[in-house]
Structures are given as C-alpha cells and as structure tokens.
Design a protein around this motif. Sequence first.
Motif, short mmCIF file in Angstrom:
data_model
loop_
_atom_site.label_atom_id
_atom_site.label_comp_id
_atom_site.label_asym_id
_atom_site.label_seq_id
_atom_site.Cartn_x
_atom_site.Cartn_y
_atom_site.Cartn_z
N ARG A 1 39.17 46.05 36.33
CA ARG A 1 38.88 45.80 37.74
C ARG A 1 38.73 44.30 38.00
O ARG A 1 38.23 43.57 37.14
N PRO A 2 39.15 43.84 39.17
CA PRO A 2 38.91 42.43 39.52
C PRO A 2 37.42 42.11 39.43
O PRO A 2 36.57 42.95 39.74
N GLY A 3 37.12 40.90 39.00
CA GLY A 3 35.73 40.50 38.88
C GLY A 3 35.05 41.05 37.66
O GLY A 3 33.83 41.02 37.55
N GLY A 4 35.85 41.56 36.70
CA GLY A 4 35.29 42.11 35.48
C GLY A 4 34.73 41.04 34.57
O GLY A 4 34.74 39.85 34.88
N PRO A 5 34.25 41.45 33.40
CA PRO A 5 33.55 40.52 32.52
C PRO A 5 34.41 39.40 31.95
O PRO A 5 33.89 38.37 31.53
N ASP A 6 35.75 39.58 31.90
CA ASP A 6 36.56 38.53 31.29
C ASP A 6 36.87 37.38 32.24
O ASP A 6 37.27 36.30 31.82
N HIS A 7 36.69 37.59 33.54
CA HIS A 7 36.87 36.53 34.55
C HIS A 7 38.26 35.91 34.52
O HIS A 7 38.43 34.75 34.88
N HIS A 8 39.24 36.64 34.06
CA HIS A 8 40.59 36.10 34.01
C HIS A 8 41.57 37.03 34.72
O HIS A 8 42.68 37.24 34.25
N TRP A 9 41.14 37.58 35.84
CA TRP A 9 41.98 38.53 36.55
C TRP A 9 43.30 37.86 36.97
O TRP A 9 43.31 36.78 37.55
N GLY A 10 44.40 38.55 36.70
CA GLY A 10 45.70 38.07 37.15
C GLY A 10 46.32 36.98 36.31
O GLY A 10 47.42 36.51 36.62
#
Length: 357
Positions: free
Chosen positions: A275-284
């Motif tokens: 999901r966007p805003g997940g823990p990895d902070h690297h969406w997209g």
Amino acid sequence: MSSTPPAPFRVGLIGYGLAGSAFHAPLIATTPGLQLDAVVTANPDRRAQLHRDHPGARALDTPEQLFEDADRFDLVVIASPNRTHVPLARTALLAGLATVVDKPLAATSAEARDLCEFAEKSGLLLSVFQNRRWDGDFLTARRLVAEGRLGRVHRFESRFERFRPKPKPGWRELADPAEVGGTLYDLGSHLVDQALTLFGPVETVYAEIDVRRDGAVVDDDAFLALTHTGGVRSQLWTSALAPLAGPRLRVLGDSAGYVKFGMDPQEAALRAGRRPGGPDHHWGDDDPAAYGLLGSDGDAEPVPTDPGDYPAYYAGIAASLADRTPPPVDPRDAVATLTVLEAARASAATASVVRLP
C-alpha cells in the motif's frame, strides 16, 4: 487553540474485482480526506476479501442499496464491468453524487459526451480513472519532453503487451459489443490517453485490429498510428499474444531519444498487497536496473525513472471535493480518447486512414 480537522469524504465503491480490490479500494483507503465507507459486491469470496482488507467498510449486495442511501456518501466510484459504466454513472449523478468511473468511461464517445454534459449542467464532479498518467515511465517521458531534453519530438512509441495465449473466462473476452471487451478498449484506452496527454489532438488515425488467439472472439492484438495536429506521430501497440515485449516507451526527438523497457511497478505492488505510505517509503520507485536510456546510439546514459504516483489521482479527487477545483482527469479527455478508438475501429474495418473532424 486547535481546530477540528474536517470529516473525510465518504466513498461508495461499486465493484470489487481486480479494479476495485487492487486499485481503487487501497488507493481510496490510503488517501487523506477520503474514507472507504461501503463496497458493492455480492460475491461471497470477494466479500470475505473485503472484510480482510478493509474491515471498516460495509459490504452491500447491489448498487441500488448504495443509491437508496445516497445521502450517506460524497463520492461514488464505479469499478464494475464496462457495460455498467454509463447507467451507473448516470444514476449516481442523478442522485447528486460526485462520480469517478474506471476507464473506459463509456462504450461510445456520444455516451461519454452526454455524461459530461449532464455532470456539467448538474454542477457535479465527474472524472475517469486514467491511472497510467502516473506511471513512472510516462512521468519521466513527459518531464524530458517538457524540459526540451529530446529537442523537437517527432515520434512517440508506446506499448502495453502481455503474453496470455489462452483466453480467460470473463466479460472482457465476450464478443457482444455492449460488454466493451477486448484489448483495444482496455489497454488501448491508456495508450491513447497518454499520447493525447503528451502531444495533444489527433488529425488522422490508422489501425490494425485482430483476433489472434485460438478460441478468442474479441480483439486481442492492435496497432494504432496517430498523427497529432502538432506533427508528432504516435505508434501504439497492445497485445495479449506478445511472447517477447518491445520497449514500453520510445520517444524520438531531433536531439536525443528516450527508451524504456519494463512495466511500472505500482500494479504489481498493489496486487501483492502493498500500500502507498507503507513502511518502506519507496512507493513507485523503479528498479535502477530498469532505468531507461537517454541520448543517442553510442552516447546514451541511464536516466532515473521518476517515481510512479497512482496516489496522486485520489489526492486530486479529494482536493476537487474540498475546493471544487478541476478533477485530476477531465472527463472530456475520455471523449477525445473514445473518438480516437472509434476512428481506429473504422480504420481497421476499411483498411484506410480516418481523418478526424
């Protein structure tokens, strides 16, 4: 003294198949200012999935249940089969609800135009979910063109190709034109929308549209050649029978070119439950190994892909609801796209170039 934040806009989602469950629901649920309040799906398996994915959302059996309780909602999102888009959108607008429709907005440009006019007269938001405008490769190409990094662009090539040699059961493979199935209106809607977004209106359309797979009864392979009023030529491919995919994008100018292979990672991430805003902070973020090349033969270098940003669409919808600003996708753009797709069908049927008014 702190002020109370405004209540989120309540969203009713119609449909929880691939589009509803993997794209719309997670993007709505992670957009500040929006709340996924209810989802229409009668399928027991999908209802169970909904309760796992979004335990705060109610499950409704029919769209009628949603519209009977229209005052509860601020926005309706239609992610049901294509044949239902126009009647459901019209019912939503008649109920006074802002409306988002998955692409294609309608089966014909005339139907799409009528919906646009009805929404405009009613003063209601109407938008189409053209999420591929926020693919990282497209954002990168758009930026490079805008910055003049390619010089004067003369050719744009774009592909959405897959290898699915056996048709799958479902409405997308049905021959009835009312179903609006086939790859031309499915992935072709994205290809044409991207070309028009980059290079503007089209003067002429030439197309080849085929049914290639054994047992298929609806188009699964198409090529479109568009000539834009500004002189750029767009060549677009979509296929379900491409064992080796070509470049996702190739843009050629008189100073440099940009070529990119591979698909934007956001769809795969959403399908996998990220999901966007997940823990990895690297969406997209794109894999650096998949970065495109910018330059010319013998003098081309990798250029980092701009992060993909599907969340920007629903952030734009939330802003439109709050401030009555224009939606992130103007529904009139869908009319233009459908006009090109109709011209493509006419061209393929007559093996001729079709000139648009």
